[in-house]
Design a protein around this motif. Structure first.
Motif, PDB file in Angstrom:
ATOM      1  N   ILE A 241       0.845  -1.197   0.000  1.00 30.06           N
ATOM      2  CA  ILE A 241       0.000   0.000   0.000  1.00 30.06           C
ATOM      3  C   ILE A 241       0.880   1.247   0.000  1.00 30.06           C
ATOM      4  CG2 ILE A 241      -1.737   1.302   1.308  1.00 30.06           C
ATOM      5  CD1 ILE A 241      -2.782  -1.324   2.390  1.00 30.06           C
ATOM      6  N   PRO A 242       0.603   2.239  -0.855  1.00 22.76           N
ATOM      7  CA  PRO A 242       1.407   3.466  -0.853  1.00 22.76           C
ATOM      8  C   PRO A 242       1.207   4.252   0.435  1.00 22.76           C
ATOM      9  CG  PRO A 242      -0.507   3.724  -2.280  1.00 22.76           C
ATOM     10  CD  PRO A 242      -0.470   2.276  -1.869  1.00 22.76           C
ATOM     11  N   SER A 243       2.179   5.088   0.768  1.00 21.91           N
ATOM     12  CA  SER A 243       2.105   5.857   2.006  1.00 21.91           C
ATOM     13  C   SER A 243       2.753   7.213   1.812  1.00 21.91           C
ATOM     14  CB  SER A 243       2.817   5.105   3.142  1.00 21.91           C
ATOM     15  OG  SER A 243       2.677   5.788   4.364  1.00 21.91           O
ATOM     16  N   SER A 244       2.206   8.224   2.492  1.00 21.44           N
ATOM     17  CA  SER A 244       2.777   9.566   2.497  1.00 21.44           C
ATOM     18  C   SER A 244       2.488  10.185   3.854  1.00 21.44           C
ATOM     19  CB  SER A 244       2.173  10.419   1.379  1.00 21.44           C
ATOM     20  OG  SER A 244       0.791  10.622   1.594  1.00 21.44           O
ATOM     21  N   ALA A 245       3.074  11.355   4.101  1.00 22.04           N
ATOM     22  CA  ALA A 245       2.866  12.011   5.389  1.00 22.04           C
ATOM     23  C   ALA A 245       1.395  12.339   5.617  1.00 22.04           C
ATOM     24  CB  ALA A 245       3.708  13.288   5.457  1.00 22.04           C
ATOM     25  N   SER A 246       0.695  12.729   4.562  1.00 26.53           N
ATOM     26  CA  SER A 246      -0.718  13.085   4.688  1.00 26.53           C
ATOM     27  C   SER A 246      -1.639  11.871   4.638  1.00 26.53           C
ATOM     28  CB  SER A 246      -1.118  14.062   3.581  1.00 26.53           C
ATOM     29  OG  SER A 246      -0.883  13.488   2.301  1.00 26.53           O
ATOM     30  N   LYS A 247      -1.179  10.791   3.982  1.00 27.43           N
ATOM     31  CA  LYS A 247      -1.990   9.576   3.849  1.00 27.43           C
ATOM     32  C   LYS A 247      -1.142   8.357   4.184  1.00 27.43           C
ATOM     33  CE  LYS A 247      -5.093  11.432   0.281  1.00 27.43           C
ATOM     34  NZ  LYS A 247      -5.611  11.252  -1.105  1.00 27.43           N
ATOM     35  N   PRO A 248      -0.884   8.125   5.478  1.00 26.42           N
ATOM     36  CA  PRO A 248      -0.068   6.967   5.858  1.00 26.42           C
ATOM     37  C   PRO A 248      -0.763   5.658   5.524  1.00 26.42           C
ATOM     38  CG  PRO A 248      -1.050   7.990   7.795  1.00 26.42           C
ATOM     39  CD  PRO A 248      -1.327   8.907   6.642  1.00 26.42           C
ATOM     40  N   SER A 249       0.024   4.640   5.290  1.00 30.73           N
ATOM     41  CA  SER A 249      -0.528   3.353   4.867  1.00 30.73           C
ATOM     42  C   SER A 249      -1.415   2.714   5.927  1.00 30.73           C
ATOM     43  CB  SER A 249       0.608   2.388   4.516  1.00 30.73           C
ATOM     44  OG  SER A 249       1.394   2.104   5.665  1.00 30.73           O
ATOM     45  N   LYS A 250      -1.222   3.097   7.201  1.00 24.80           N
ATOM     46  CA  LYS A 250      -1.993   2.449   8.257  1.00 24.80           C
ATOM     47  C   LYS A 250      -3.483   2.759   8.162  1.00 24.80           C
ATOM     48  CE  LYS A 250      -1.284   6.105  11.746  1.00 24.80           C
ATOM     49  NZ  LYS A 250      -0.699   6.406  13.069  1.00 24.80           N
ATOM     50  N   VAL A 251      -3.857   3.867   7.527  1.00 30.98           N
ATOM     51  CA  VAL A 251      -5.282   4.225   7.426  1.00 30.98           C
ATOM     52  C   VAL A 251      -6.022   3.259   6.505  1.00 30.98           C
ATOM     53  CG1 VAL A 251      -6.933   5.996   6.769  1.00 30.98           C
ATOM     54  CG2 VAL A 251      -4.822   6.638   7.982  1.00 30.98           C
ATOM     55  N   PRO A 252      -5.614   3.114   5.229  1.00 32.07           N
ATOM     56  CA  PRO A 252      -6.308   2.133   4.383  1.00 32.07           C
ATOM     57  C   PRO A 252      -6.096   0.696   4.855  1.00 32.07           C
ATOM     58  CG  PRO A 252      -4.395   3.030   3.233  1.00 32.07           C
ATOM     59  CD  PRO A 252      -4.581   3.859   4.459  1.00 32.07           C
ATOM     60  N   MET A 253      -4.918   0.415   5.441  1.00 35.64           N
ATOM     61  CA  MET A 253      -4.653  -0.943   5.913  1.00 35.64           C
ATOM     62  C   MET A 253      -5.596  -1.323   7.050  1.00 35.64           C
ATOM     63  SD  MET A 253      -2.840  -3.584   5.345  1.00 35.64           S
ATOM     64  CE  MET A 253      -2.765  -5.176   6.175  1.00 35.64           C
ATOM     65  N   TRP A 254      -5.798  -0.422   7.988  1.00 35.24           N
ATOM     66  CA  TRP A 254      -6.697  -0.700   9.107  1.00 35.24           C
ATOM     67  C   TRP A 254      -8.144  -0.826   8.624  1.00 35.24           C
ATOM     68  CZ3 TRP A 254      -7.126  -2.943  13.386  1.00 35.24           C
ATOM     69  CH2 TRP A 254      -8.135  -2.657  14.304  1.00 35.24           C
ATOM     70  N   LYS A 255      -8.526   0.019   7.669  1.00 34.78           N
ATOM     71  CA  LYS A 255      -9.877  -0.077   7.107  1.00 34.78           C
ATOM     72  C   LYS A 255     -10.086  -1.444   6.463  1.00 34.78           C
ATOM     73  CE  LYS A 255     -12.926   2.103   3.679  1.00 34.78           C
ATOM     74  NZ  LYS A 255     -13.057   3.202   2.678  1.00 34.78           N
ATOM     75  N   GLY A 256      -9.122  -1.854   5.636  1.00 29.99           N
ATOM     76  CA  GLY A 256      -9.242  -3.154   4.986  1.00 29.99           C
ATOM     77  C   GLY A 256      -9.226  -4.303   5.973  1.00 29.99           C
ATOM     78  N   THR A 257      -8.414  -4.180   7.024  1.00 31.51           N
ATOM     79  CA  THR A 257      -8.294  -5.248   8.008  1.00 31.51           C
ATOM     80  C   THR A 257      -9.552  -5.385   8.848  1.00 31.51           C
ATOM     81  OG1 THR A 257      -5.894  -4.918   8.125  1.00 31.51           O
ATOM     82  CG2 THR A 257      -6.924  -6.105   9.940  1.00 31.51           C
ATOM     83  N   VAL A 258     -10.154  -4.267   9.263  1.00 33.84           N
ATOM     84  CA  VAL A 258     -11.391  -4.321  10.055  1.00 33.84           C
ATOM     85  C   VAL A 258     -12.499  -5.006   9.258  1.00 33.84           C
ATOM     86  CG1 VAL A 258     -13.237  -2.921  11.049  1.00 33.84           C
ATOM     87  CG2 VAL A 258     -10.855  -2.357  11.530  1.00 33.84           C
ATOM     88  N   ILE A 259     -12.625  -4.636   8.001  1.00 29.59           N
ATOM     89  CA  ILE A 259     -13.633  -5.282   7.155  1.00 29.59           C
ATOM     90  C   ILE A 259     -13.333  -6.771   7.045  1.00 29.59           C
ATOM     91  CG2 ILE A 259     -14.583  -5.403   4.818  1.00 29.59           C
ATOM     92  CD1 ILE A 259     -14.102  -2.389   4.603  1.00 29.59           C
ATOM     93  N   ALA A 260     -12.061  -7.106   6.858  1.00 28.79           N
ATOM     94  CA  ALA A 260     -11.668  -8.510   6.762  1.00 28.79           C
ATOM     95  C   ALA A 260     -11.997  -9.257   8.050  1.00 28.79           C
ATOM     96  CB  ALA A 260     -10.172  -8.613   6.461  1.00 28.79           C
ATOM     97  N   TYR A 261     -11.820  -8.609   9.210  1.00 27.25           N
ATOM     98  CA  TYR A 261     -12.083  -9.279  10.474  1.00 27.25           C
ATOM     99  C   TYR A 261     -13.568  -9.521  10.701  1.00 27.25           C
ATOM    100  CZ  TYR A 261      -8.167 -10.617  13.350  1.00 27.25           C
ATOM    101  OH  TYR A 261      -7.119 -11.322  13.882  1.00 27.25           O
ATOM    102  N   PHE A 262     -14.411  -8.611  10.245  1.00 25.57           N
ATOM    103  CA  PHE A 262     -15.846  -8.848  10.370  1.00 25.57           C
ATOM    104  C   PHE A 262     -16.301  -9.935   9.400  1.00 25.57           C
ATOM    105  CE2 PHE A 262     -15.875  -4.877  12.760  1.00 25.57           C
ATOM    106  CZ  PHE A 262     -16.798  -5.183  13.755  1.00 25.57           C
ATOM    107  N   ILE A 263     -15.661  -9.990   8.233  1.00 29.25           N
ATOM    108  CA  ILE A 263     -15.926 -11.107   7.320  1.00 29.25           C
ATOM    109  C   ILE A 263     -15.489 -12.413   7.982  1.00 29.25           C
ATOM    110  CG2 ILE A 263     -15.260 -12.152   5.115  1.00 29.25           C
ATOM    111  CD1 ILE A 263     -15.022  -9.303   3.980  1.00 29.25           C
ATOM    112  N   THR A 264     -14.355 -12.370   8.665  1.00 27.10           N
ATOM    113  CA  THR A 264     -13.858 -13.540   9.373  1.00 27.10           C
ATOM    114  C   THR A 264     -14.846 -14.008  10.440  1.00 27.10           C
ATOM    115  OG1 THR A 264     -11.568 -12.844   9.025  1.00 27.10           O
ATOM    116  CG2 THR A 264     -11.964 -14.431  10.777  1.00 27.10           C
ATOM    117  N   ALA A 265     -15.382 -13.058  11.200  1.00 22.81           N
ATOM    118  CA  ALA A 265     -16.372 -13.398  12.231  1.00 22.81           C
ATOM    119  C   ALA A 265     -17.603 -14.040  11.609  1.00 22.81           C
ATOM    120  CB  ALA A 265     -16.762 -12.157  13.019  1.00 22.81           C
ATOM    121  N   PHE A 266     -18.039 -13.509  10.463  1.00 26.98           N
ATOM    122  CA  PHE A 266     -19.195 -14.063   9.763  1.00 26.98           C
ATOM    123  C   PHE A 266     -18.931 -15.499   9.321  1.00 26.98           C
ATOM    124  CE2 PHE A 266     -21.356 -14.918   5.698  1.00 26.98           C
ATOM    125  CZ  PHE A 266     -22.680 -14.775   6.094  1.00 26.98           C
ATOM    126  N   CYS A 267     -17.681 -15.823   9.043  1.00 20.57           N
ATOM    127  CA  CYS A 267     -17.321 -17.184   8.648  1.00 20.57           C
ATOM    128  C   CYS A 267     -17.166 -18.102   9.863  1.00 20.57           C
ATOM    129  CB  CYS A 267     -16.020 -17.170   7.858  1.00 20.57           C
ATOM    130  SG  CYS A 267     -16.111 -16.351   6.252  1.00 20.57           S
TER     131      CYS A 267
END
Length: 435
Positions: A241-267
């Protein structure tokens, strides 16, 4: 164990692999890579784990595992860029920063390799068994092949896919695997719900000696731990994932991971709870084996498992390929290219194939690898690294939570490793190898 004398230094890795990992992925790449990494074949053994733990302890273990591993994966996402201007693209790089160049390698590399190689061995077994189930359901009168042959057939797909250069190059396979994982999990619990409890279903513990029951409970904890396996590759996923001072990679990564974890719970939760509700203490270590009807749907679910573990195998194998090739290039002066990839990666796939064919004990492998490798990397090693780097104030909430998880994780690791290893030895004594 890998000798530190042949392991590449961080500077060597950075120089050699500079530009090797394209940073063009979006948050949804993190979602389906994470789903593919986390929702593995271990979900099919959760009803079996529930059978040994019981309703109360089993439910608590599922909820705690989901919550704890979501927290520890957040720690790793935050630590990915804990130093301004620097990204820790690999677990070993973060370990070296936390514990020093030499100790960091000894702490992280063995554990991460156990997770990655352990997953690939289990997926090799799972892929072969489910491929066998698929054909035997569809063609019941067909001359049956040995299980070992089916595992070899599954391995042939991995020999081919292993030649793709990196995670981004197999994004389509990973996406298909994520979709398949959702599909077969849904089929599993819906089919169980439609069937209803079997006749004379029992939720009491199986009659066995106290020692055997205890070891089975320990192994069941490892099976639950195995279900949360994404930590071993989470930094590699975030590295895309690309990263910059204004848009660090942890923001999209955490968003994607939270969604993945709720999908995981559903499974996870429906498969574990409804599967146990349907078959009780007599459920098989793979709930799809317990389900017999409707045949076409169960056959489809087995094929979906095959597609999923084809992708999951590669998600865990890619970081191992990277490590092997980096060692060969930086230490043995091998030339990067198709020849290196063909030899090194094919040798790794062949090794996991050999182990999978030799020890095809699905539940026992889950328990052993879940305790020995997954519990450290998913439950407490991120906490140890956080404490080492962030150094929270003693007795602060962060200090208490992380130390509490370290203690809990170590206890689960010891129990589940002993239980899984004991069960492998016990089952091996009555098993006909290469049959």
């Amino acid at each position: 164990m890998v000798s530190t004398s042949i392991l590449p230094k961080s500077a060597d890795i950075a120089n050699e692999l500079k530009g090797a990992t394209p940073r063009a992925a979006k948050w949804w790449f993190a979602t389906f890579h994470s789903v593919t990494a986390m929702v593995g074949a271990g979900v099919l053994s959760l009803p079996y784990a529930m059978a040994h733990l019981g309703w109360g302890p089993g439910s608590v273990a599922l909820i705690l595992s989901w919550s704890i591993t979501l927290y520890t994966i957040w720690l790793m996402i935050e630590l990915h860029e804990c130093i301004p201007g620097r990204r820790f693209d690999r677990y070993r790089d973060l370990g070296q920063h936390a514990f020093g160049p030499r100790l960091g390698l000894w702490v992280v590399i063995p554990q991460q390799l156990i997770v990655q190689v352990g997953c690939d061995v289990v997926y090799m077994v799972t892929g072969g068994k489910c491929l066998q189930q698929f054909f035997e359901i569809l063609l019941p009168h067909w001359n049956k092949l040995r299980q070992s042959y089916w595992i070899c057939i599954f391995a042939s797909f991995q020999f081919f896919l292993s030649q793709f250069p990196d995670l981004n190059s197999i994004a389509g396979v990973s996406l298909a695997a994520a979709i398949m994982s959702l599909s077969y999990c849904t089929i599993s619990w819906v089919a169980c719900l439609s069937r209803g409890p079997v006749r004379d279903v029992s939720y009491s513990y199986q009659q066995s000696s106290p020692s055997n029951s205890t070891f089975r409970v320990f192994s069941a904890l490892g099976q639950v731990a195995f279900a949360y396996a994404g930590h071993g590759v989470i930094l590699e996923i975030q590295a895309t994932i690309p990263s910059s001072a204004s848009k660090p990679s942890k923001v999209p990564m955490w968003k994607g991971t939270v969604i993945a974890y709720f999908i995981t719970a559903f499974c996870y939760f429906p498969v574990a709870l409804i599967g146990y509700w349907t078959f009780g203490r007599d459920v098989d270590d793979n709930v799809l084996v317990s389900l017999k009807q409707p045949q076409w749907l169960i056959a489809a679910a087995n094929l979906m498992v095959v597609v999923h573990v084809i992708g999951s195998y590669q998600v865990y194998a890619m970081p191992v390929f990277d490590t092997i090739e980096t060692i060969l290039i930086t230490r043995l002066k091998a030339s990067r290219g198709i020849a290196l990839r063909l030899v090194a990666r094919s040798a790794y796939v062949a090794m996991t194939l050999f182990v999978g064919v030799t020890f095809p004990f699905f539940a026992d492998l889950l328990g052993f690898f879940g305790g020995f490798g997954f519990t450290p990397t998913s439950y407490f090693l991120p906490c140890v690294i956080w404490l080492a780097i962030k150094q929270p104030k003693r007795f602060s909430p962060s200090w208490i939570i992380n130390w509490g998880l370290v203690i809990l994780g170590v206890l689960v690791m010891l129990a589940s490793t002993i239980g899984g290893l004991r069960n492998i030895i016990k089952d091996s004594s009555t098993f006909s190898f290469y049959s």
